[in-house]
Design a protein around this motif. Structure first.
Motif, PDB file in Angstrom:
ATOM      1  N   MET A 152       0.843  -1.184   0.000  1.00  0.00           N
ATOM      2  CA  MET A 152       0.000   0.000   0.000  1.00  0.00           C
ATOM      3  C   MET A 152       0.885   1.244   0.000  1.00  0.00           C
ATOM      4  N   LYS A 153       0.525   2.176  -0.827  1.00  0.00           N
ATOM      5  CA  LYS A 153       1.294   3.407  -0.940  1.00  0.00           C
ATOM      6  C   LYS A 153       1.079   4.282   0.301  1.00  0.00           C
ATOM      7  N   SER A 154       2.151   4.781   0.845  1.00  0.00           N
ATOM      8  CA  SER A 154       2.057   5.674   2.005  1.00  0.00           C
ATOM      9  C   SER A 154       1.563   7.039   1.549  1.00  0.00           C
ATOM     10  N   MET A 155       0.617   7.602   2.302  1.00  0.00           N
ATOM     11  CA  MET A 155       0.072   8.917   1.964  1.00  0.00           C
ATOM     12  C   MET A 155       0.417   9.905   3.066  1.00  0.00           C
ATOM     13  N   GLU A 156       0.714  11.110   2.671  1.00  0.00           N
ATOM     14  CA  GLU A 156       1.078  12.139   3.631  1.00  0.00           C
ATOM     15  C   GLU A 156      -0.140  12.614   4.415  1.00  0.00           C
ATOM     16  N   LEU A 157      -1.294  12.725   3.766  1.00  0.00           N
ATOM     17  CA  LEU A 157      -2.539  13.142   4.404  1.00  0.00           C
ATOM     18  C   LEU A 157      -2.423  14.492   5.100  1.00  0.00           C
ATOM     19  N   GLY A 158      -1.660  15.396   4.527  1.00  0.00           N
ATOM     20  CA  GLY A 158      -1.486  16.687   5.175  1.00  0.00           C
ATOM     21  C   GLY A 158      -2.012  17.858   4.386  1.00  0.00           C
ATOM     22  N   THR A 159      -1.804  17.857   3.083  1.00  0.00           N
ATOM     23  CA  THR A 159      -2.163  19.005   2.255  1.00  0.00           C
ATOM     24  C   THR A 159      -2.725  18.533   0.925  1.00  0.00           C
ATOM     25  N   ILE A 160      -3.770  19.211   0.474  1.00  0.00           N
ATOM     26  CA  ILE A 160      -4.345  18.975  -0.845  1.00  0.00           C
ATOM     27  C   ILE A 160      -4.049  20.214  -1.671  1.00  0.00           C
ATOM     28  N   GLU A 161      -3.556  20.024  -2.879  1.00  0.00           N
ATOM     29  CA  GLU A 161      -3.270  21.151  -3.768  1.00  0.00           C
ATOM     30  C   GLU A 161      -3.906  20.887  -5.123  1.00  0.00           C
ATOM     31  N   ARG A 162      -4.502  21.920  -5.677  1.00  0.00           N
ATOM     32  CA  ARG A 162      -5.051  21.858  -7.030  1.00  0.00           C
ATOM     33  C   ARG A 162      -4.670  23.153  -7.735  1.00  0.00           C
ATOM     34  N   GLU A 163      -4.381  23.075  -9.015  1.00  0.00           N
ATOM     35  CA  GLU A 163      -4.044  24.257  -9.799  1.00  0.00           C
ATOM     36  C   GLU A 163      -4.755  24.156 -11.138  1.00  0.00           C
ATOM     37  N   ILE A 164      -5.439  25.236 -11.519  1.00  0.00           N
ATOM     38  CA  ILE A 164      -6.127  25.271 -12.807  1.00  0.00           C
ATOM     39  C   ILE A 164      -5.956  26.650 -13.434  1.00  0.00           C
ATOM     40  N   HIS A 165      -6.162  26.686 -14.747  1.00  0.00           N
ATOM     41  CA  HIS A 165      -6.231  27.968 -15.452  1.00  0.00           C
ATOM     42  C   HIS A 165      -7.706  28.311 -15.590  1.00  0.00           C
ATOM     43  N   VAL A 166      -8.059  29.553 -15.268  1.00  0.00           N
ATOM     44  CA  VAL A 166      -9.441  30.009 -15.354  1.00  0.00           C
ATOM     45  C   VAL A 166      -9.513  31.106 -16.414  1.00  0.00           C
ATOM     46  N   ASP A 167     -10.483  30.995 -17.294  1.00  0.00           N
ATOM     47  CA  ASP A 167     -10.671  31.994 -18.348  1.00  0.00           C
ATOM     48  C   ASP A 167     -11.467  33.183 -17.815  1.00  0.00           C
ATOM     49  N   ALA A 168     -10.886  33.849 -16.828  1.00  0.00           N
ATOM     50  CA  ALA A 168     -11.491  35.035 -16.222  1.00  0.00           C
ATOM     51  C   ALA A 168     -10.369  35.800 -15.526  1.00  0.00           C
ATOM     52  N   SER A 169     -10.575  37.084 -15.350  1.00  0.00           N
ATOM     53  CA  SER A 169      -9.561  37.918 -14.688  1.00  0.00           C
ATOM     54  C   SER A 169      -9.447  37.558 -13.212  1.00  0.00           C
ATOM     55  N   PRO A 170      -8.307  37.880 -12.579  1.00  0.00           N
ATOM     56  CA  PRO A 170      -8.183  37.645 -11.144  1.00  0.00           C
ATOM     57  C   PRO A 170      -9.292  38.318 -10.338  1.00  0.00           C
ATOM     58  N   GLY A 202      -1.801  35.134 -18.922  1.00  0.00           N
ATOM     59  CA  GLY A 202      -2.355  35.419 -20.248  1.00  0.00           C
ATOM     60  C   GLY A 202      -3.586  36.284 -20.099  1.00  0.00           C
ATOM     61  N   THR A 203      -4.688  35.819 -20.678  1.00  0.00           N
ATOM     62  CA  THR A 203      -5.947  36.567 -20.565  1.00  0.00           C
ATOM     63  C   THR A 203      -6.801  36.066 -19.407  1.00  0.00           C
ATOM     64  N   GLY A 204      -6.262  35.179 -18.597  1.00  0.00           N
ATOM     65  CA  GLY A 204      -7.022  34.600 -17.496  1.00  0.00           C
ATOM     66  C   GLY A 204      -6.271  34.643 -16.184  1.00  0.00           C
ATOM     67  N   THR A 205      -6.485  33.609 -15.396  1.00  0.00           N
ATOM     68  CA  THR A 205      -5.933  33.533 -14.046  1.00  0.00           C
ATOM     69  C   THR A 205      -5.466  32.123 -13.759  1.00  0.00           C
ATOM     70  N   LYS A 206      -4.292  32.012 -13.150  1.00  0.00           N
ATOM     71  CA  LYS A 206      -3.858  30.731 -12.589  1.00  0.00           C
ATOM     72  C   LYS A 206      -4.388  30.700 -11.158  1.00  0.00           C
ATOM     73  N   LEU A 207      -5.215  29.716 -10.865  1.00  0.00           N
ATOM     74  CA  LEU A 207      -5.767  29.553  -9.521  1.00  0.00           C
ATOM     75  C   LEU A 207      -5.069  28.377  -8.867  1.00  0.00           C
ATOM     76  N   ARG A 208      -4.520  28.624  -7.697  1.00  0.00           N
ATOM     77  CA  ARG A 208      -3.894  27.551  -6.908  1.00  0.00           C
ATOM     78  C   ARG A 208      -4.649  27.449  -5.601  1.00  0.00           C
ATOM     79  N   MET A 209      -5.287  26.297  -5.362  1.00  0.00           N
ATOM     80  CA  MET A 209      -6.025  26.046  -4.140  1.00  0.00           C
ATOM     81  C   MET A 209      -5.214  25.082  -3.278  1.00  0.00           C
ATOM     82  N   THR A 210      -5.090  25.415  -2.020  1.00  0.00           N
ATOM     83  CA  THR A 210      -4.420  24.543  -1.061  1.00  0.00           C
ATOM     84  C   THR A 210      -5.321  24.376   0.155  1.00  0.00           C
ATOM     85  N   GLU A 211      -5.495  23.152   0.594  1.00  0.00           N
ATOM     86  CA  GLU A 211      -6.197  22.895   1.855  1.00  0.00           C
ATOM     87  C   GLU A 211      -5.233  22.136   2.754  1.00  0.00           C
ATOM     88  N   SER A 212      -5.024  22.662   3.945  1.00  0.00           N
ATOM     89  CA  SER A 212      -4.053  22.058   4.862  1.00  0.00           C
ATOM     90  C   SER A 212      -4.621  22.018   6.280  1.00  0.00           C
TER      91      SER A 212
END
Length: 149
Positions: free
Chosen positions: A1-19, A99-109
């Motif tokens: 079984m793979k060991s999991m850190e279980l400490g932080t979730i990170e997601r990053e997406i490009h959004v087609d909208a201004s900050p 660019g013409t949008g926003t890089k959104l980085r979400m972190t839950e810790s």
């Protein structure tokens, strides 16, 4: 079984909208209820997220609001009620022009700091991973629709 850190979730997406648009989408109750919860309120830095017919109600507290680049809040308080002394999860949205949008980085810790037993920690962490996998893309799609209307 793979060991999991279980400490932080990170997601990053490009959004087609201004900050500015994305900041409103992650920080204003009328927008939060369009991509995440069924209802949302916010008053003087303390808010409430509601799912279903009040089946799940979670209070949250704003930690940082620096429009249009950073919004952070604490939530998942014990019993769903705000308690400044209690451990709570920290969600941070970092917004960067891209660019013409926003890089959104979400972190839950803060999962390990909640004091849950190992099985509960793994269950909650996996539940939140699944949740963010669903809701972060919805956030991006909603913000993109809002920006194009």
């Amino acid at each position: 079984m793979k060991s999991m850190e279980l400490g932080t979730i990170e997601r990053e997406i490009h959004v087609d909208a201004s900050p500015e648009v994305v900041f409103d989408v992650v920080s204003r109750p009328e927008h939060i209820s369009e991509w995440w919860s069924d209802e949302a309120t916010l008053d003087d830095g303390i808010g409430e997220l509601v799912w279903g017919e009040r089946v799940d109600v979670q209070q949250f507290s704003v930690v940082t609001a620096e429009p249009p680049r950073l919004f952070a809040f604490r939530w998942a308080y014990p019993d769903g009620k705000f308690d400044a002394e209690a451990a709570a999860l920290l969600v941070t949205f970092e917004l960067t022009p891209s660019g013409t949008g926003t890089k959104l980085r979400m972190t839950e810790s803060g999962f390990r700091e909640m004091g849950w037993e190992a099985a509960k920690l793994e269950e909650m962490y996996n539940d939140h991973v699944t949740g963010w996998d669903h809701f972060v893309p919805r956030l991006g799609e909603y913000a993109g629709r809002l920006a194009s209307s």
